[in-house]
Design an enzyme around this catalytic site. Structure first.
Site, PDB file in Angstrom:
ATOM      1  N   GLU A 127       0.817  -1.219   0.000  1.00 52.72           N
ATOM      2  CA  GLU A 127       0.000   0.000   0.000  1.00 52.72           C
ATOM      3  C   GLU A 127       0.851   1.269   0.000  1.00 52.72           C
ATOM      4  O   GLU A 127       0.495   2.251   0.654  1.00 52.72           O
ATOM      5  CB  GLU A 127      -0.946   0.015   1.210  1.00 52.72           C
ATOM      6  CG  GLU A 127      -1.954  -1.106   1.219  1.00 52.72           C
ATOM      7  CD  GLU A 127      -3.057  -0.896   2.254  1.00 52.72           C
ATOM      8  OE1 GLU A 127      -2.791  -0.265   3.285  1.00 52.72           O
ATOM      9  OE2 GLU A 127      -4.172  -1.381   2.015  1.00 52.72           O
ATOM     10  N   GLU A 196      -6.835  -7.838  -0.420  1.00 55.71           N
ATOM     11  CA  GLU A 196      -7.355  -7.841   0.955  1.00 55.71           C
ATOM     12  C   GLU A 196      -8.835  -7.514   0.956  1.00 55.71           C
ATOM     13  O   GLU A 196      -9.209  -6.356   0.764  1.00 55.71           O
ATOM     14  CB  GLU A 196      -6.639  -6.804   1.833  1.00 55.71           C
ATOM     15  CG  GLU A 196      -5.182  -7.089   2.066  1.00 55.71           C
ATOM     16  CD  GLU A 196      -4.520  -6.055   2.984  1.00 55.71           C
ATOM     17  OE1 GLU A 196      -5.220  -5.374   3.756  1.00 55.71           O
ATOM     18  OE2 GLU A 196      -3.284  -5.933   2.899  1.00 55.71           O
TER      19      GLU A 196
HETATM   20  C1  GAL Z   1      -4.281  -2.739   5.079  1.00 55.75           C
HETATM   21  C2  GAL Z   1      -2.899  -3.346   5.240  1.00 55.75           C
HETATM   22  C3  GAL Z   1      -2.959  -4.619   6.076  1.00 55.75           C
HETATM   23  C4  GAL Z   1      -3.782  -4.386   7.318  1.00 55.75           C
HETATM   24  C5  GAL Z   1      -5.153  -3.873   6.937  1.00 55.75           C
HETATM   25  C6  GAL Z   1      -6.062  -3.560   8.098  1.00 55.75           C
HETATM   26  O1  GAL Z   1      -4.189  -1.413   4.767  1.00 55.75           O
HETATM   27  O2  GAL Z   1      -2.338  -3.621   3.993  1.00 55.75           O
HETATM   28  O3  GAL Z   1      -1.654  -5.022   6.387  1.00 55.75           O
HETATM   29  O4  GAL Z   1      -3.117  -3.461   8.112  1.00 55.75           O
HETATM   30  O5  GAL Z   1      -5.034  -2.686   6.248  1.00 55.75           O
HETATM   31  O6  GAL Z   1      -6.267  -4.683   8.855  1.00 55.75           O
END
Ligand code: GAL
Length: 673
Positions: A127, A196
């Site tokens: 990110e 994610e």
């Molecule tokens: C994203 C990040 C993850 C985790 C998630 C929130 O931005 O890539 O590593 O932090 O948010 O749980």
């Protein structure tokens, strides 16, 4: 736990397991590596393959992940000239060294897909696009460098960069979020991928318990595949536990349950796990159409849409969606009528028969969900104790002076959560400042929690919270005529893991000021006095490095509700093979170890706000972590996970360091099944 977790993932209809690589866990000191035990990621990847799944390896090596310092080793912080995650030679050198090492370990073990291994995708950075602007041109250069460095490894496995809309080819940019149906990759030849999909959310001490409804999670997945998505990963499918001091934040809890389809203890969470399994199976029934077909969208009315996938040989697959947040609808499609609940997607692999709707969750759980009962509860016995040394009893060789306030991360390099600060202040009764010794102490600290002692008596405790690590301590204290000692014990509760330049967010008392305010607001600034420092608790030094210097006291009247005390107790594990949990609700704040393994920081006394729970929970409409929360006005985390593999059949040892006071004799162990 790995084989069982992987088996549940496979049974749940997953094809691949995505994992981060945690740099600070693997390289705790510069060039001293650890790939043993649960840090044996090669073994993990082999276990994934043995379980019949592919693997996606997100090397980072910055990973965020609510993990201490976002996975960066704290030793980076003190390398001269170091600037993190930007076009800086010192950082690039360390990042490339670690990335190459991880990559060659995988290649040497034949883990890449073309070698017959499970690894089908690799990720560099994490990110960076979210924070890149902050770094100006140097950020753009760093991004190009990171991509080039990854490509130079000649992996012959595609590389991804998440949340990076300007990812340079051949990097594939991917989406992270609660929904990614509107996402478009930055190159027409890149597949639409979602690294994610947040299945719930993380918890911080002092916050409520987040829940993402199964209906909404399934909706987000179905919408993604309806709109041309090709790869979707749950974050987390299993979040587990951040043992030891690995939780970040600051203030992230030890539990990283995440309301994930596999709960903290590795059991399917129903109905979420089963509802997603049915979804995966429905999607796979039209796999051929999704992969080889072309897509056509047809509007069926306001917020109502059909998407038809069709291959040249006539294989089909259809989705019907109702994206309205409140209104159910009945639509006619190909001459048939379908009812579509609000905020739902229906799947019709043959474009006629509906076999799945995201809003229709199975009522009866299809397999077990973690449950605990009192039946197998065990308690503690033979509790002994040891009083922690307050500053004066610290060996002088462990102390060092500075004529200023020292920032905690730079000074202590995270060797411990704790750092002591002490200074002397002289007052006389004829001083206009005197006020009968009743003065105000003000400490401006960068966090995260602070105990104050005056002349070795405890005089106050204060702390920040998630998103507000820094705070001001301001309380009356009593001085005596002559020399007084002000002692401050600062503690970190996990180092910051996210945000531009998060690695520079200070901790401890840092710039201050530390001042005392007497009569008529007369102020003495103590910030530039000589301060004496010690990193860590004396008990930590002794117990973990010279246990001979650490003596336990057994007494029939056990001191309870006592500050700064260590306890040791014996217990028998509840019978069976299931995971064990321990209720630390009778304790205040500290850290706990079982048979020498840290089960994490605990802080049951940190309760969540009374009024932030939304009842009832409506799954319709965009989810955010403050929707559908539970456990208002309760301790955020009372139960702590004790992996079965850390327990013996006979007697086990529990050690606690307690800062605020509690009663260890009430501690109870149970199993979850
Ligand atoms: C994203 C990040 C993850 C985790 C998630 C929130 O931005 O890539 O590593 O932090 O948010 O749980």
């Amino acid at each position: 736990m790995w084989p069982k977790l992987i088996e549940y993932a496979k049974d749940g209809g997953l094809d691949a397991i995505e994992t981060y690589i945690f740099w600070n866990a693997h390289e705790p000191q510069r060039r001293q590596y650890n790939f043993e035990g649960r840090l044996d990621f090669v073994k993990f990847l082999k276990t994934v393959q043995e379980g019949g799944l592919y693997a996606v390896v997100r090397i980072g090596p910055y990973v965020c992940a609510e993990w201490n310092y976002g996975g960066l080793p704290v030793w980076l912080h003190n390398i001269p000239g170091m600037e993190i995650r930007t076009n800086n030679d010192a950082f690039k050198y360390e990042m490339a060294t670690f990335t190459r090492k991880i990559f060659s370990m995988m290649e040497d073990e034949g883990l890449l897909a073309w070698q017959g291994g499970p690894v089908i995708l690799l990720q560099i950075e994490n990110e960076y696009g979210n924070v890149m602007q902050q770094y100006g041109n140097a950020g753009k250069e760093y991004l190009k460098w990171a991509a080039g460095m990854a490509v130079s490894l000649n992996a012959s496995v595609p590389w991804i960069m998440c949340q990076q809309s300007d990812a340079p080819a051949p990097m594939i940019n991917t989406c992270n979020g609660f929904y990614c149906h509107d996402f478009e990759p930055n190159s027409p030849t890149s597949p639409k991928m979602w690294t994610e999909n947040w299945t719930g959310w993380f918890k911080a001490f002092g916050s409520t318990n987040p829940h993402r409804p199964a209906e909404d999670l399934a909706y987000s997945v179905a919408r993604f595949f309806q709109t041309g998505g090709t790869f979707q990963n749950y974050y987390m499918y299993h979040g587990g536990t951040n043992f030891g001091r690995t939780a970040g934040g600051p203030f992230i809890t030890t539990s990283y349950d995440y309301d994930a389809p596999l709960d903290e203890y590795g059991q399917p969470r129903q109905p979420k796990w089963g509802h997603l399994r049915n979804l995966h199976s429905a999607l796979k029934q039209m796999e051929k159409a999704l992969i080889y077909g072309t897509r056509q969208n047809v509007s069926l009315g306001n917020d109502l849409e059909a998407s038809i996938y069709k291959t040249e040989d006539g294989t089909t697959g259809c989705f019907l969606s109702n994206t309205n947040t409140a209104l159910d609808a009945t639509v006619t499609f190909n001459g048939n009528s379908y009812s579509l609940p609000a905020w739902s997607v229906t799947i019709l692999p043959d474009c006629v028969n509906s076999i799945y709707n995201t809003a229709q969750v199975p009522v009866a759980p299809q397999t077990v969900t973690s449950k605990q009962t009192k039946d197998d509860e065990t308690g503690v016995e033979n509790v002994v104790w040891h009083k922690e040394s307050i500053f004066y009893n610290i060996r002088s060789k462990d102390l060092f002076p500075a004529k200023k306030l020292l920032e905690q991360i730079t000074t202590a390099a995270d060797r411990s959560d704790y750092m002591w600060y002490t200074t002397g202040v002289h007052v006389t009764e004829d001083d206009s400042f005197w006020n009968q010794g009743r003065v105000i102490l003000r400490v401006n600290t960068s966090g995260h929690s602070l105990h104050v002692f005056v002349n070795s008596e405890h005089a106050g405790f204060a702390y920040g919270g998630y998103g507000h690590g820094a705070f001001n301590f301001e309380q009356p204290i009593n001085l005596k005529p002559g020399k007084n000692y002000i002692t401050l014990l600062s503690a970190t509760v996990g180092l910051q893991n996210y945000g531009p330049l998060f690695e520079l967010v200070p901790a401890g008392i840092n710039t201050g000021p530390v001042e005392i305010v007497g009569s008529n607001n007369a102020t003495k600034d103590l910030s530039r006095k000589v301060w004496l420092y010690k990193i860590g608790l004396r008990g930590e030094d002794d117990l973990f490095t010279n246990p001979k210097d650490f003596t336990w006291t057994s007494a029939s009247d056990l001191p309870v509700n006592t500050l700064f005390i260590w306890y040791k107790a014996e217990f028998r594990a509840p019978n069976g093979s299931e995971s064990v949990i321990v209720n630390l609700g009778s304790m205040g704040k500290g850290q706990a170890w079982i048979n020498g393994e840290s089960i994490g920081r605990y802080w049951p006394l940190y309760t969540s706000p009374e009024d932030e729970c939304s009842e009832p929970c409506d799954y319709r409409g965009p989810y955010n972590p403050s929707k559908c929360t539970t456990q208002c006005g309760e301790g955020t985390q009372i139960w702590y996970h004790v992996p079965r593999s850390w327990l013996n059949e006979g007697l086990n040892t529990l050690v606690l360091f307690e800062e605020l006071g509690g009663n260890p004799s009430q501690i109870k162990f149970r199993t979850v099944h």
